[in-house]
Design a protein around this motif. Structure first.
Motif, PDB file in Angstrom:
ATOM      1  N   CYS A 161       8.240  11.616 -23.644  1.00 33.81           N
ATOM      2  CA  CYS A 161       7.779  11.472 -22.268  1.00 33.81           C
ATOM      3  C   CYS A 161       7.214  10.055 -22.184  1.00 33.81           C
ATOM      4  O   CYS A 161       6.027   9.832 -22.399  1.00 33.81           O
ATOM      5  N   THR A 162       8.106   9.104 -21.942  1.00 35.53           N
ATOM      6  CA  THR A 162       7.721   7.702 -22.058  1.00 35.53           C
ATOM      7  C   THR A 162       8.050   6.932 -20.784  1.00 35.53           C
ATOM      8  O   THR A 162       8.882   7.352 -19.977  1.00 35.53           O
ATOM      9  N   GLY A 163       7.390   5.793 -20.637  1.00 32.21           N
ATOM     10  CA  GLY A 163       7.646   4.905 -19.519  1.00 32.21           C
ATOM     11  C   GLY A 163       7.547   5.610 -18.187  1.00 32.21           C
ATOM     12  O   GLY A 163       6.555   6.266 -17.882  1.00 32.21           O
ATOM     13  N   GLY A 164       8.614   5.480 -17.391  1.00 35.39           N
ATOM     14  CA  GLY A 164       8.640   6.120 -16.079  1.00 35.39           C
ATOM     15  C   GLY A 164       8.501   7.630 -16.167  1.00 35.39           C
ATOM     16  O   GLY A 164       7.936   8.263 -15.275  1.00 35.39           O
ATOM     17  N   GLY A 165       8.988   8.217 -17.241  1.00 31.16           N
ATOM     18  CA  GLY A 165       8.822   9.662 -17.433  1.00 31.16           C
ATOM     19  C   GLY A 165       7.363  10.039 -17.593  1.00 31.16           C
ATOM     20  O   GLY A 165       6.899  11.039 -17.040  1.00 31.16           O
TER      21      GLY A 165
END
Length: 141
Positions: A70-74
């Motif tokens: 669950c990274t960046g924009g997520g």
């Protein structure tokens, strides 16, 4: 939260990935190759802020069901949801210090600081540090 007048049958919005490898790994960085200058980056962040604002203002409760990365924009999407439910294999982070070298919008900094505190946000961003599921739970993320 206002009643959902446009779609009265909708009781909640659950956002999830398509499996257990990732909730959302963020934006495909290949799209940034077409940017001609800083204005393109600012326009991109404004667009993301509009999308995140829409999720944040959703009349129905929003739930991020998170498994895997669950990274960046997520991670930004998960942060604006009313609730985040994470599997043990969840990994939260903003690895832009390692990948792109850019930054988040001020609205996203504020959202994250409200959730986990400014010091933890700095640590995640400056060091590209990932937070695992159990640590996220302990942080009330």
């Amino acid at each position: 939260m206002q009643p959902n007048r446009r779609h009265p049958g909708v009781k909640a919005l659950v956002i999830t990935g398509a499996g257990d490898k990732a909730f959302a790994a963020g934006t495909d960085i290949a799209q940034f190759q077409d940017f001609k200058g800083g204005d393109d980056g600012v326009a991109y962040e404004r667009k993301m802020d509009r999308i995140l604002d829409a999720i944040e203002r959703c009349a129905a409760p929003t739930i991020a069901a998170i498994a895997g990365f669950c990274t960046g924009g997520g991670a930004a999407i998960a942060a604006v949801c009313d609730l985040r439910i994470a599997a043990a294999n969840a990994q939260f982070g903003f690895p832009i210090a390692r990948t792109l070298g850019n930054c988040l919008s001020m609205a996203n900094y504020a959202r994250l600081a409200a959730l986990i505190g400014p010091q933890r946000v700095k640590e995640m961003l400056f060091l590209a540090k990932m937070i695992d599921g159990p640590t996220a739970r302990d942080l009330a993320l």
